[in-house]
Design a protein around this motif. Structure first.
Motif, PDB file in Angstrom:
ATOM      1  N   ILE A  35      16.143   5.561  -5.476  1.00  0.00           N
ATOM      2  CA  ILE A  35      15.191   4.349  -4.500  1.00  0.00           C
ATOM      3  C   ILE A  35      14.616   3.613  -4.809  1.00  0.00           C
ATOM      4  N   ILE A  36      14.943   2.799  -4.796  1.00  0.00           N
ATOM      5  CA  ILE A  36      13.731   1.295  -5.601  1.00  0.00           C
ATOM      6  C   ILE A  36      12.343   1.463  -4.363  1.00  0.00           C
ATOM      7  N   VAL A  37      11.367   1.722  -5.212  1.00  0.00           N
ATOM      8  CA  VAL A  37      10.717   1.803  -4.776  1.00  0.00           C
ATOM      9  C   VAL A  37       9.350   0.732  -5.148  1.00  0.00           C
ATOM     10  N   ASP A  38       9.065  -0.671  -4.885  1.00  0.00           N
ATOM     11  CA  ASP A  38       8.388  -1.182  -5.162  1.00  0.00           C
ATOM     12  C   ASP A  38       7.019  -1.503  -4.461  1.00  0.00           C
ATOM     13  N   LEU A  39       5.732  -2.513  -4.416  1.00  0.00           N
ATOM     14  CA  LEU A  39       5.053  -3.002  -4.248  1.00  0.00           C
ATOM     15  C   LEU A  39       4.762  -3.147  -2.946  1.00  0.00           C
ATOM     16  N   HIS A  40       6.470  -3.692  -2.125  1.00  0.00           N
ATOM     17  CA  HIS A  40       6.217  -3.507  -0.445  1.00  0.00           C
ATOM     18  C   HIS A  40       6.330  -2.045   0.150  1.00  0.00           C
TER      19      HIS A  40
END
Length: 184
Positions: A134-139
């Motif tokens: 799962i993409i986990v960026d700052l947001h």
């Protein structure tokens, strides 16, 4: 957590952003790979601006591998940590040689310099490859705890692991970007 059926509760969010392209303005896998490396700790808007002359001069991995670090550097000096990222990109081009050698799975992508799980997940999603995380960026790091999906962690890998345990596989491909767009 707060809800037993996260899939059902997150469906409106997923539907709102489903299939929306990542904010990096790329035209192919090579461009996406380079832009994802450059965007770490930098803004997508900055990378989109830098990418135009970069890709005019270096349209593929072969052109990068046939150049030198000194030739590439002037195109990247406005990127945060440009010296390290320039070395990563040059080394990556030397290793892969051509665009057709860009990996299409998580394990091989994260083995490349400058590519972590978040970057690999972005590349896999954008290239319609099999979802492996799962993409986990700052947001997402900010939003996931606020809506009760995860405890508050600073570490994206820890949040990804928690989300992968909490959420059904069939929404992994879209939920990271949906949360990211929500956080923007």
């Amino acid at each position: 957590m707060l809800f037993e059926n996260w899939k059902e509760n997150l469906e409106p969010l997923i539907n709102k952003y489903k299939g929306r392209k990542h904010p990096l303005n790329y035209n192919n896998t090579y461009q996406l790979l380079i832009m994802v490396i450059l965007s770490a700790q930098d803004s997508d808007a900055n990378i989109n601006n830098i990418a135009i002359p970069l890709f005019e001069k270096y349209p593929n991995l072969e052109s990068v591998s046939n150049s030198s670090i000194d030739e590439i550097t002037p195109y990247l000096i406005k990127v945060r940590n440009y010296q390290t990222k320039t070395n990563w990109i040059f080394d990556l081009a030397q290793l892969l040689k051509t665009n057709s050698n860009i990996p299409t799975n998580l394990t091989d992508l994260i083995a490349l310099k400058g590519i972590g799980r978040k970057s690999a997940n972005v590349i896999l999603r954008e290239m319609n490859q099999k979802t492996e995380g799962i993409i986990v960026d700052l947001h997402v790091i900010r939003v996931a705890p606020r809506i009760g999906l995860t405890p508050k962690y600073e570490d994206g890998n820890r949040i990804e692991k928690q989300l992968m345990q909490q959420l059904p596989y069939e929404i992994w491909n879209e939920i990271g970007m949906a949360l990211s767009f929500l956080g923007r």
